[in-house]
Design an enzyme around this catalytic site. Structure first.
Site, PDB file in Angstrom:
ATOM      1  N   ASP A  46       0.814  -1.215   0.000  1.00 11.79           N
ATOM      2  CA  ASP A  46       0.000   0.000   0.000  1.00 11.79           C
ATOM      3  C   ASP A  46       0.848   1.266   0.000  1.00 11.79           C
ATOM      4  O   ASP A  46       0.516   2.244  -0.658  1.00 11.79           O
ATOM      5  CB  ASP A  46      -0.942   0.006   1.206  1.00 11.79           C
ATOM      6  N   GLY A  47       1.959   1.255   0.732  1.00 16.08           N
ATOM      7  CA  GLY A  47       2.838   2.427   0.757  1.00 16.08           C
ATOM      8  C   GLY A  47       3.398   2.734  -0.616  1.00 16.08           C
ATOM      9  O   GLY A  47       3.443   3.893  -1.042  1.00 16.08           O
ATOM     10  N   ASN A 117      -6.735   7.221   1.214  1.00 20.52           N
ATOM     11  CA  ASN A 117      -7.224   6.291   2.231  1.00 20.52           C
ATOM     12  C   ASN A 117      -7.565   6.988   3.544  1.00 20.52           C
ATOM     13  O   ASN A 117      -8.699   7.013   3.941  1.00 20.52           O
ATOM     14  CB  ASN A 117      -6.244   5.142   2.442  1.00 20.52           C
ATOM     15  N   GLU A 118      -6.571   7.539   4.226  1.00 21.93           N
ATOM     16  CA  GLU A 118      -6.843   8.236   5.476  1.00 21.93           C
ATOM     17  C   GLU A 118      -5.738   9.227   5.777  1.00 21.93           C
ATOM     18  O   GLU A 118      -4.652   9.133   5.227  1.00 21.93           O
ATOM     19  CB  GLU A 118      -6.984   7.258   6.635  1.00 21.93           C
ATOM     20  N   ALA A 157      -7.066   0.522  10.957  1.00 23.47           N
ATOM     21  CA  ALA A 157      -5.983   0.466  11.932  1.00 23.47           C
ATOM     22  C   ALA A 157      -5.887   1.764  12.737  1.00 23.47           C
ATOM     23  O   ALA A 157      -5.808   1.725  13.971  1.00 23.47           O
ATOM     24  CB  ALA A 157      -4.648   0.195  11.227  1.00 23.47           C
ATOM     25  N   TYR A 158      -5.887   2.910  12.082  1.00 25.20           N
ATOM     26  CA  TYR A 158      -5.824   4.171  12.820  1.00 25.20           C
ATOM     27  C   TYR A 158      -7.077   4.355  13.664  1.00 25.20           C
ATOM     28  O   TYR A 158      -7.011   4.794  14.796  1.00 25.20           O
ATOM     29  CB  TYR A 158      -5.668   5.368  11.878  1.00 25.20           C
ATOM     30  N   SER A 161      -6.785   2.323  16.748  1.00 27.53           N
ATOM     31  CA  SER A 161      -5.781   2.838  17.684  1.00 27.53           C
ATOM     32  C   SER A 161      -6.254   4.119  18.357  1.00 27.53           C
ATOM     33  O   SER A 161      -5.820   4.423  19.459  1.00 27.53           O
ATOM     34  CB  SER A 161      -4.456   3.082  16.962  1.00 27.53           C
TER      35      SER A 161
END
Length: 162
Positions: A46-47, A117-118, A157-158, A161
């Site tokens: 993804d990166g 994405n975010e 994921a973020y 968290s």
């Protein structure tokens, strides 16, 4: 005029190996063009995919992106590393679909950025105070240590968290 393409790969040995195989497979039917590709093939995770999008951010209306996953995360990738030959066959046969996703623009007095994405905005050691707008409509005055903005492609994921 032949279709133009570029292979954007990370430095992982498997990514580099697949990149070379793609270059050999497409050399007779497509023109390698880093400056003005009509297709960008991201090989990595993804990166790598997001870095490829950033590289061609000013040409998004003219470029199609696809991803071949060679790492751990590849939610934005359409193919896994062992499916690269399937990708080549579909491409050469013209048997593929195209879906589009919007980029989101995040602007502040200090920076301006796009994301697919975010995005996370935070102030770790002090309170972040800012007015939040969507399409020039004020949503709220935010006070806290940070916030996350995600699209439908965004990772959980973020959010978990937070």
């Amino acid at each position: 005029m032949k279709n133009t393409y570029f292979v954007y790969a990370n430095s992982n040995p498997l990514s580099q190996e697949i990149k070379e195989k793609i270059l050999v497979s497409l050399k007779d039917e497509y023109v390698l063009d880093e400056e003005n590709p009509s297709l960008v093939i991201s090989v990595g995770g993804d990166g790598t995919f997001l870095r490829a999008v950033r590289k061609y951010i000013d040409k998004l209306d003219k470029v199609i992106f696809t991803g071949i996953k060679t790492g751990k995360l590849g939610f934005l990738c359409d193919f896994s590393s062992d499916e690269y030959q399937t990708f080549i066959s579909l491409l050469k046969g013209g048997k593929y679909g195209i879906s589009s996703h919007r980029l989101v623009s995040l602007k502040s007095p200090y920076f301006s950025s796009f994301f697919v994405n975010e995005a996370r905005v935070e102030k770790i050691f002090d309170t972040l105070t800012c007015d939040l707008y969507i399409n020039d409509e004020k949503i709220e005055t935010f006070r806290g240590n940070g916030f996350n903005v995600a699209t439908s492609l965004g990772s959980t994921a973020y959010n978990r968290s937070l």
